[in-house]
Design a protein around this motif. Structure first.
Motif, PDB file in Angstrom:
ATOM      1  N   PRO A  83       0.813  -1.222   0.000  1.00 18.98           N
ATOM      2  CA  PRO A  83       0.000   0.000   0.000  1.00 18.98           C
ATOM      3  C   PRO A  83       0.845   1.269   0.000  1.00 18.98           C
ATOM      4  O   PRO A  83       0.478   2.264  -0.594  1.00 18.98           O
ATOM      5  N   VAL A  84       1.990   1.239   0.665  1.00 22.15           N
ATOM      6  CA  VAL A  84       2.868   2.404   0.683  1.00 22.15           C
ATOM      7  C   VAL A  84       3.380   2.673  -0.722  1.00 22.15           C
ATOM      8  O   VAL A  84       3.390   3.802  -1.187  1.00 22.15           O
TER       9      VAL A  84
ATOM     10  N   THR B 126       0.682   4.251  -3.008  1.00 19.76           N
ATOM     11  CA  THR B 126       0.338   5.654  -2.771  1.00 19.76           C
ATOM     12  C   THR B 126       1.533   6.580  -2.889  1.00 19.76           C
ATOM     13  O   THR B 126       1.386   7.787  -2.809  1.00 19.76           O
TER      14      THR B 126
ATOM     15  N   HIS C  91       4.348   4.022   8.572  1.00 17.12           N
ATOM     16  CA  HIS C  91       3.072   3.573   8.004  1.00 17.12           C
ATOM     17  C   HIS C  91       2.971   2.051   8.059  1.00 17.12           C
ATOM     18  O   HIS C  91       1.937   1.505   8.459  1.00 17.12           O
TER      19      HIS C  91
ATOM     20  N   ALA D  32       0.220   0.081  10.200  1.00 17.94           N
ATOM     21  CA  ALA D  32      -0.694  -0.858   9.542  1.00 17.94           C
ATOM     22  C   ALA D  32      -0.629  -2.233  10.189  1.00 17.94           C
ATOM     23  O   ALA D  32      -1.644  -2.920  10.303  1.00 17.94           O
TER      24      ALA D  32
ATOM     25  N   ALA E  68      -3.516  -0.696  13.373  1.00 18.94           N
ATOM     26  CA  ALA E  68      -4.716  -0.584  12.538  1.00 18.94           C
ATOM     27  C   ALA E  68      -5.884  -1.450  12.988  1.00 18.94           C
ATOM     28  O   ALA E  68      -6.999  -1.249  12.514  1.00 18.94           O
TER      29      ALA E  68
ATOM     30  N   GLU F 293      -4.907   5.559   8.094  1.00 21.90           N
ATOM     31  CA  GLU F 293      -4.796   6.189   6.776  1.00 21.90           C
ATOM     32  C   GLU F 293      -5.258   7.647   6.842  1.00 21.90           C
ATOM     33  O   GLU F 293      -5.813   8.097   7.835  1.00 21.90           O
ATOM     34  N   ALA F 294      -5.055   8.360   5.758  1.00 11.56           N
ATOM     35  CA  ALA F 294      -5.420   9.782   5.697  1.00 11.56           C
ATOM     36  C   ALA F 294      -6.930   9.988   5.703  1.00 11.56           C
ATOM     37  O   ALA F 294      -7.408  11.079   6.007  1.00 11.56           O
ATOM     38  N   THR F 295      -7.690   8.965   5.386  1.00 18.16           N
ATOM     39  CA  THR F 295      -9.152   9.042   5.394  1.00 18.16           C
ATOM     40  C   THR F 295      -9.712   7.807   6.075  1.00 18.16           C
ATOM     41  O   THR F 295      -8.999   6.840   6.307  1.00 18.16           O
TER      42      THR F 295
ATOM     43  N   ARG G 277      -4.931  10.568  11.815  1.00 13.88           N
ATOM     44  CA  ARG G 277      -4.974  11.925  11.252  1.00 13.88           C
ATOM     45  C   ARG G 277      -5.486  12.927  12.282  1.00 13.88           C
ATOM     46  O   ARG G 277      -5.166  14.108  12.212  1.00 13.88           O
TER      47      ARG G 277
ATOM     48  N   TYR H  26       5.252   9.282  10.566  1.00 17.50           N
ATOM     49  CA  TYR H  26       4.106   8.986   9.711  1.00 17.50           C
ATOM     50  C   TYR H  26       2.870   9.768  10.156  1.00 17.50           C
ATOM     51  O   TYR H  26       2.180  10.374   9.336  1.00 17.50           O
TER      52      TYR H  26
ATOM     53  N   LEU I 266       0.469  13.079   8.096  1.00 12.77           N
ATOM     54  CA  LEU I 266      -0.969  13.139   7.822  1.00 12.77           C
ATOM     55  C   LEU I 266      -1.544  14.529   8.055  1.00 12.77           C
ATOM     56  O   LEU I 266      -2.681  14.788   7.685  1.00 12.77           O
TER      57      LEU I 266
END
Length: 113
Positions: free
Chosen positions: A14-15, A18, A32, A36, A40, A46-48, A60, A102, A106
């Protein structure tokens, strides 16, 4: 050994996906991947999106809330003793620095108004 390598590759995917949109420094990318893998399950890392555990702040929401050294000390304390309903986590001090890097990545840029 082979399964460990596959696990790390899957965490990094995923890193890499993106990176073109929002390039991360090496420390931020490691942070990150750690977030994760370790955080997580409860926190939105994540940012969203929302946190899986409604009582756990998304990362965030932490971005920009603390001076980096204060956040680092706070996370190091949590790693050692736990916090409220948060379990003790097993991360090295260098890992905490990467997670802080990390989290701070964000932070939204200041409103130009």
């Amino acid at each position: 050994m082979r399964s460990s390598l596959l696990y790390l590759v899957l965490l990094a995917a995923p890193v890499a996906a993106t990176a073109a949109e929002n390039p991360l420094s090496a420390a931020q990318a490691r942070g990150h991947a750690l977030a994760a893998g370790v955080c997580a399950t409860c926190h939105g890392v994540e940012a969203t999106g929302n946190s899986p555990n409604a009582k756990a702040l998304p990362f965030r929401a932490l971005a920009g809330r603390y001076v980096p050294l204060t956040l680092q000390r706070h996370l190091a304390e949590i790693a050692e003793t736990g916090h409220s309903n948060m379990p003790q986590i097993n991360v090295h001090a260098d890992d905490v620095q990467d997670i802080v890097a990390y989290i701070n990545s964000l932070e939204s840029p200041a409103d130009p108004r």
